[in-house]
Design an enzyme around this catalytic site. Structure first.
Site, short mmCIF file in Angstrom:
data_model
loop_
_atom_site.label_atom_id
_atom_site.label_comp_id
_atom_site.label_asym_id
_atom_site.label_seq_id
_atom_site.Cartn_x
_atom_site.Cartn_y
_atom_site.Cartn_z
N GLU A 141 4.09 -4.76 7.67
CA GLU A 141 3.79 -3.21 8.22
C GLU A 141 4.61 -3.17 9.53
OE1 GLU A 141 0.49 -4.39 5.55
OE2 GLU A 141 1.87 -5.53 6.89
N ALA A 150 0.85 -1.32 0.10
CA ALA A 150 0.03 -0.19 0.00
C ALA A 150 0.89 1.12 0.02
CB ALA A 150 -1.00 0.06 1.24
N GLU A 209 -3.35 -8.76 1.94
CA GLU A 209 -4.61 -8.75 2.67
C GLU A 209 -5.69 -8.96 1.77
OE1 GLU A 209 -4.46 -6.04 6.55
OE2 GLU A 209 -3.41 -4.87 4.96
N GLY A 245 -0.75 -4.62 1.81
CA GLY A 245 -2.30 -4.75 1.44
C GLY A 245 -2.39 -5.46 0.32
#
Length: 747
Positions: free
Chosen positions: A159, A88, A137, A134
């Protein structure tokens, strides 16, 4: 919405929204067999990244698909050659001003991915290349995952390395998919797993060759809703009340032992995962968003993200004004531990042919064995096939003479720290190489100008300082002297990057940058020891501060002889503040070189060898050191005082390096200290840390220490000036430019 069918190659039908899809990163193609293929392709970016503006695009493409009454399944695949979704865009976080802003950002991500998870027909992720942050995810929100067996395919949630946690459902979906212990390991370490590992742990459903990836994903979508295999019995046991309590207790204890409480994201990850398992999905998702918002505002996350932006910006720089020459072949002089390490990263990471020259065959064999052993470990771990190991080994050759050096583009010298020997190496390469062959010296102490003093082509001579072990340490210092050409600088930086290194360009001065700021730090630790403070007490103080190992352990690991050899050079060129305490000479005179000869400040088992960053649990101090130094060891200096004395010496010297243009800017000083000597990453580096303290506080602290311990603590002039003018090393709200933003991805 104005839609019309368009015929594509392969008799596929694409539904195109004429108003919006031109700029959309998501396009839907519907096949004759009623399987929809959503292609992800972020225009003008090298890799796919998730951006805030994509929320509407994903919603719109899912609505288009859901409107198709005959649709049987969806496949999500990347339009990039080697990237699924690399992560992300971190600039989304930089735009958040409050914890609530970041919390809303996470909730938005959760909401979008919930639409995929709730889609009425099966959604399959077809993964090739990086699937991180992301990106993973999103894949977790799909109902099944098929990935390619290519080496470029890696999956992970990194992260935590930015002081954050996965904020779009990763902390909730991953434990339910693979089990809580495996999920915690992935999320808390940020480690990446390859295709076979992902299959084994249940993260993906199948691993196939890239050329049939889409076909297999389509077949899986056609299969409809399939029951997932049960988790292994160990994971089911850990999901019960007793197993869960034991697991989280052990994980929390282990995490705190590693982080020393300096990385709040790790503890919040444990809390959020536990919350979801104990109280259910809605509570878990709410806790995840709240924690993401709060962590995004912490100084630790800001510092870690600043390091990420710094390394991203470095990747775009050549180190000079010229363009680098193309590198086809590399030579290495010296087949010892350092030469073997340089050859290893050149062949296995840069994938360049490398020729080793040593005075005897044993040195060449040792260098070859170094790479063979590292590759064999990958084979044993199923991360490489034996055939691939053989291919990479074929890139390395060796000789006791200069055969094969005529067409070498760059030669890295890794022989003993002897000026006349290095000068002779320069002369040899100028004789056997071509007019453009670069000579890069891996010296840790000798001025490059002296190494180049007798060169016929001094513009081709440069320093390239690696850190040991070469395959583990990420930093190199590139050191041009006054006559080094811009093209030589750029080409050397390019080689370092190909080797997987982070390169900073520093000036040609004693100690360069990293060793120069390290020397006063270790000297101050030695003074604490001579004051009677126990060895392990000193090391613990700096480990608790945030360094990976203490200064005395580091001296043992690097080599006491190596550490002390550079000191006279520093004293001669930079002054008495670099002088080691005179009584410390007895350590080296006693034959103590550290771990490499089993005699240092600590006791080492006979079979122990090799560099290790982490201090061994229960490692014992060699108490005979105290007798040798004539001190009675007793802990009496406070841990905070020890840490302050040692780090303030390092920080003050770092500012001097900036003042004297040894480093080009604070960014380079932060990267050099973090990646070169393990300065605590959560502080962002020496200059970020000094900004957090304030120049005025730095000056006051140094002056107080100078009164207590001596003039070596006197603050340098630049620091005094900055305190008087209330200046900082970085702007208060430094912004990333558009070019940085293109590669600013969590992953």
């Amino acid at each position: 919405m104005n839609q019309e069918p368009v015929i594509n190659s392969g008799d596929e039908i694409a539904l195109v929204d004429n108003a919006a899809s031109v700029h959309s990163a998501f396009t839907l193609h519907v096949r004759p067999d009623n399987i929809g293929v959503i292609t992800i392709n972020v225009v003008d970016d090298k890799v796919n990244t998730l951006k805030a503006e994509f929320a509407e695009q994903i919603t719109e493409i899912l609505q288009q698909a859901q409107a198709l009454t005959q649709l049987q399944g969806l496949v999500m695949i990347s339009g990039k050659p080697d990237s699924f979704i690399a992560g992300a865009d971190i600039t989304m976080i930089a735009a958040c001003r409050t914890a609530q802003d970041a919390r809303v950002l996470a909730q938005k991500g959760q909401s979008i991915l919930a639409q995929i998870a709730a889609f009425p027909v099966p959604v399959v992720a077809a993964i090739h290349g990086a699937c991180l942050g992301g990106g993973l995810e999103l894949a977790l929100a799909c109902h099944a995952r098929i990935c390619s067996q290519d080496d470029k395919t890696v999956l992970g949630l990194p992260e935590v390395q930015l002081g954050l946690l996965p904020g779009s459902g990763g902390t909730q979906r991953l434990p339910r998919l693979v089990g809580v212990s495996k999920a915690l390991d992935m999320i808390l370490t940020g480690r990446q797993v390859r295709a076979r590992q992902a299959l084994k742990m249940g993260l993906v459903d199948d691993v196939v060759p890239q050329d049939i990836l889409l076909d297999v994903a389509i077949k899986r979508a056609k299969a409809g809703w399939l029951d997932r295999p049960a988790l292994p019995w160990q994971e089911r046991l850990l999901s019960g009340p007793l197993g869960k309590a034991l697991l989280f207790s052990l994980v929390r204890k282990k995490t705190l032992a590693k982080t020393k409480g300096h990385y709040p994201a790790a503890e919040r990850i444990i809390d959020v995962v536990r919350k979801g398992l104990d109280q259910g999905g809605p509570a878990g998702y709410e806790a995840e968003a709240r924690a993401f918002g709060e962590l995004a505002m912490t100084p630790q996350s800001a510092a870690l993200r600043s390091l990420f932006f710094a390394t991203t910006s470095l990747k775009k720089e050549t180190g000079g004004e010229a363009r680098p020459r193309t590198i086809h072949r590399v030579g290495v002089l010296g087949g010892g531990l350092m030469g073997g390490g340089i050859a290893n990263v050149t062949a296995t990471r840069a994938r360049l042919p490398v020729r080793i020259k040593d005075i005897n065959p044993q040195g060449i064999n040792l260098a070859l064995k170094y790479t063979w052993d590292t590759l064999s470990q990958r084979v044993r771990n199923k991360r490489m096939r034996p055939a691939e190991r053989q291919q990479q080994m074929m890139l390395i050759s060796g000789s006791t003479d200069y055969r094969g050096f005529a067409n070498i583009d760059i030669v890295v010298e890794a022989v003993f720290e002897d000026l006349s020997l290095k000068q002779q190496m320069v002369a040899d390469i100028e004789s056997v190489g071509n007019a453009q062959t670069i000579f890069a010296s891996n010296t840790s102490s000798l001025p490059i100008s002296q190494i180049a003093a007798q060169a016929r082509r001094p513009e081709n001579v440069i320093g390239l300082h690696y850190f040991s072990p070469v395959d583990k340490m990420p930093l190199v210092e590139v050191i041009p002297h006054s006559k080094t050409s811009e093209e030589t600088i750029a080409t050397t930086v390019a080689l370092a990057r190909k080797q997987g290194k982070t390169a900073i360009v520093v000036a040609d001065c004693a100690g360069f940058y990293v060793n120069r700021i390290l020397a006063p730090y270790i000297n101050e630790a030695a003074r604490c020891l001579l004051d009677g403070e126990p060895v392990d007490s000193i090391d613990k103080a700096l480990v608790d501060f945030g360094f990976p190992v203490g200064p005395i352990t580091l001296l043992d690991e690097v080599g006491i002889d190596v550490g002390t050899k550079i000191m006279p050079i520093l004293v001669e060129q930079l002054g008495p503040r670099f002088a080691a305490p005179p009584s410390f000479d007895v350590i080296l005179k006693d034959g103590r070189k550290g771990r490499k000869n089993g005699r240092g400040f600590y006791l080492y088992p006979a079979k122990s060898s090799g560099f290790k960053w982490k201090k061994n649990p229960g490692k014992e101090v060699d108490t005979s050191v105290y007798t040798l130094l004539g001190v009675t060891a007793k802990a009496h200096i406070g841990s905070a005082v020890i840490a302050q004395r040692c780090t303030m010496m390092m920080l003050n010297e770092a500012v001097r390096c900036l003042e004297e243009s040894i480093i080009r800017q604070p960014r380079d000083g932060d990267i050099g200290a973090v990646f070169g000597i393990g300065f605590p990453p959560f502080l962002g580096g020496p200059f970020r840390y000094m900004d957090s303290l304030g120049a005025d506080k730095m000056v006051k602290t140094l002056k107080l220490l100078a009164q207590q311990y001596g003039e070596r603590f006197e603050p340098c002039q630049l620091l005094v000036t900055m305190a008087e003018q209330q200046q900082r090393f970085y702007p208060l709200q430094s912004q990333v430019n558009d070019e940085q933003a293109k590669e600013s991805v969590i992953g």
